[in-house]
Design a protein around this motif. Structure first.
Motif, short mmCIF file in Angstrom:
data_model
loop_
_atom_site.label_atom_id
_atom_site.label_comp_id
_atom_site.label_asym_id
_atom_site.label_seq_id
_atom_site.Cartn_x
_atom_site.Cartn_y
_atom_site.Cartn_z
N CYS A 1 10.20 -3.16 -16.21
CA CYS A 1 10.28 -1.93 -16.99
C CYS A 1 9.35 -2.05 -18.19
O CYS A 1 9.37 -3.05 -18.90
N ARG A 2 8.55 -1.03 -18.42
CA ARG A 2 7.63 -1.08 -19.53
C ARG A 2 8.29 -0.42 -20.75
O ARG A 2 9.09 0.49 -20.61
N GLU B 1 0.83 -1.21 0.00
CA GLU B 1 0.00 0.00 0.00
C GLU B 1 0.86 1.26 0.00
O GLU B 1 0.51 2.27 -0.63
N ALA B 2 1.99 1.22 0.71
CA ALA B 2 2.87 2.38 0.77
C ALA B 2 3.48 2.69 -0.60
O ALA B 2 3.55 3.86 -1.02
N ILE B 3 3.91 1.66 -1.32
CA ILE B 3 4.50 1.88 -2.65
C ILE B 3 3.43 2.41 -3.62
O ILE B 3 3.69 3.33 -4.41
N VAL B 4 2.23 1.85 -3.57
CA VAL B 4 1.15 2.34 -4.44
C VAL B 4 0.83 3.80 -4.12
O VAL B 4 0.56 4.60 -5.02
N ALA C 1 1.30 -3.45 -14.17
CA ALA C 1 0.61 -3.23 -15.45
C ALA C 1 -0.79 -2.68 -15.22
O ALA C 1 -1.23 -1.75 -15.93
N GLU C 2 -1.52 -3.21 -14.25
CA GLU C 2 -2.87 -2.72 -13.96
C GLU C 2 -2.81 -1.35 -13.31
O GLU C 2 -3.67 -0.49 -13.57
N ILE C 3 -1.83 -1.14 -12.45
CA ILE C 3 -1.68 0.16 -11.79
C ILE C 3 -1.41 1.25 -12.82
O ILE C 3 -1.92 2.37 -12.73
N ASN C 4 -0.63 0.92 -13.82
CA ASN C 4 -0.25 1.89 -14.83
C ASN C 4 -1.46 2.37 -15.64
O ASN C 4 -1.43 3.46 -16.23
N CYS D 1 2.69 6.83 -16.18
CA CYS D 1 4.11 6.88 -15.79
C CYS D 1 4.39 6.11 -14.50
O CYS D 1 5.36 6.40 -13.78
N ALA D 2 3.53 5.11 -14.16
CA ALA D 2 3.74 4.33 -12.94
C ALA D 2 5.04 3.55 -13.01
O ALA D 2 5.73 3.38 -11.99
#
Length: 421
Positions: A401-402, A318-321, A365-368, A373-374
């Motif tokens: 890395c995307r 949760e902290a990283i998100v 991938a879903e967060i992005n 720019c996630a």
């Protein structure tokens, strides 16, 4: 002898008897006459004769005494059933009816301060074990608390300060249940007033007492047993630093929870007894409070009190998100400092840290999709964590890395470069 002739009269009361028994017969006849005379004179005085003619006497009242006549309930003629007279019967009837209609009530004396603590402390401590608020309400209802009523929430909170998080949750629940049954809103307010005044003494045994009392205040406001204006009533009137810390903590919690709806397990229920969704809410609440206050030590204490070391990876995730969703460097720096603090104190293990990072790697991938720019934000934060000693090189290199592979200009030496945000 008659006429001096020497003749012996052998007749007594018309009966002829033999000479040897004349003297004996006269003695017996004289005794019988005396007995009959005494019996006639003493009738009604409680004397009686046995079968062999002996007199049996009880406690006698002289016949000339008027008291003897007054106490004699029998007929003066020696007749009747020996029952009380009509006037006496009426008095006895009223006496009987009076006592039959009496209502007996046990009077319970009000408790003084010493008796109060000896009596109520075991009740609260046993409640921490069984959690039955009805039993506590009944036990307290049997006591005459009197002016000590406001000391009930004060004592309960004081005992909970040194208890587990789950028992603090039980305490908040108990105060809500007792209010209206045993306690009034004024009692609760007076109890917290006393707790704020005694914080300088409470911190000697419980250093975190100001923060804990602040949480109790916030929870009481959320449970609507303490007025929302309670904290504002102290503005500009508090000289004690511990009391200010408690009120500030309560204000922060209420601000984070829509101005006073701080009701959803502020304390938690202890260990793994809660559903995962509830644990996620509590971790999220902890992080939000940390971002507002910047107190890493308090965040560490709250995390310990959740009593879920197997779920610490959720805090890392949760902290990283939160970092990825934030704008600017402030949140990133604060979370990095929190990770360092938790790492140095060994609150979060290497395994839990690794699992938290790996979950972010898996979901990036879903967060992005929602956070542009996630990928680049994640790379930057992972590099900071590696530099700060929070993670090792292996975990850093696992960061995804995307982008598509492309060749750069010859000036770059023909190296492959990932196309990021």
């Amino acid at each position: 002898e008659k006429g001096g002739t020497g003749h012996v009269d052998n007749e007594i009361n018309g009966n002829w008897i033999s000479p040897p028994t004349i003297h004996e017969a006269r003695v017996k006849a004289k005794a019988k006459r005396r007995i009959r005379k005494n019996s006639s004179r003493d009738s009604g005085r409680g004397d009686s004769l046995s079968d062999n003619g002996d007199s049996i006497r009880g406690v006698q009242v002289p016949p000339s005494s008027p008291k003897g006549k007054l106490l004699d309930r029998k007929s003066r003629l020696g007749k009747g059933r020996g029952l009380p007279k009509k006037g006496m019967q009426h008095c006895l009837l009223l006496y009987s009816l009076h006592y039959e209609n009496c209502v007996y009530e046990t009077v319970v004396l009000p408790l003084d301060e010493q008796d109060f603590e000896k009596t109520v402390t075991p009740i609260v401590q046993e409640y921490f074990e069984h959690g039955d608020t009805n039993e506590v309400a009944e036990l307290l209802g049997d006591l005459n608390l009197g002016p000590m009523r406001s000391s009930v929430p004060k004592l309960a909170v004081s005992l909970a300060l040194e208890a587990k998080a789950s028992q603090r949750e039980l305490t908040s629940h108990l105060l809500t249940e007792l209010c209206g049954r045993v306690l009034t809103l004024a009692d609760v307010e007076e109890a917290f007033d006393q707790l704020l005044k005694e914080l300088p003494d409470l911190v000697l045994d419980t250093p975190g007492a100001p923060q804990l009392v602040g949480q109790f205040i916030a929870r009481a406001v959320g449970d609507q047993i303490l007025s929302k204006s309670y904290i504002d009533s102290y503005k500009g009137k508090v000289n004690c630093e511990h009391a200010r810390a408690a009120l500030d903590r309560a204000a922060v919690l209420l601000k984070m929870n829509s101005g006073g709806s701080c009701r959803e397990n502020l304390w938690g229920t202890g260990g793994g007894q809660r559903p995962v969704t509830q644990l996620i809410k509590e971790v999220s609440l902890l992080l939000k409070e940390y971002v507002l206050s910047g107190d890493a030590a308090e965040a560490e204490r709250c995390l310990r009190e959740l009593e879920v070391p197997h779920f610490h990876h959720e805090l890392v995730y949760e902290a990283i998100v939160m970092v990825l969703e934030s704008k600017g460097e402030k949140i990133s720096e604060m979370i990095l400092q929190l990770f360092k603090s938790l790492w140095e104190s060994s609150v979060i293990t290497v395994d839990q840290t690794r699992r938290g990072f790996e979950r972010v790697y898996s979901d990036i991938a879903e967060i992005n999709i929602d956070v542009p720019c996630a990928y680049s934000a994640l790379e930057q934060f992972v590099e900071k964590c590696f530099t700060g000693g929070v993670i090792d090189k292996k975990l850093r290199d696992m960061c995804p890395c995307r982008g598509r592979k492309r060749f750069v200009s010859e000036g770059d030496g023909g190296r492959l470069k990932l196309d990021t945000c």
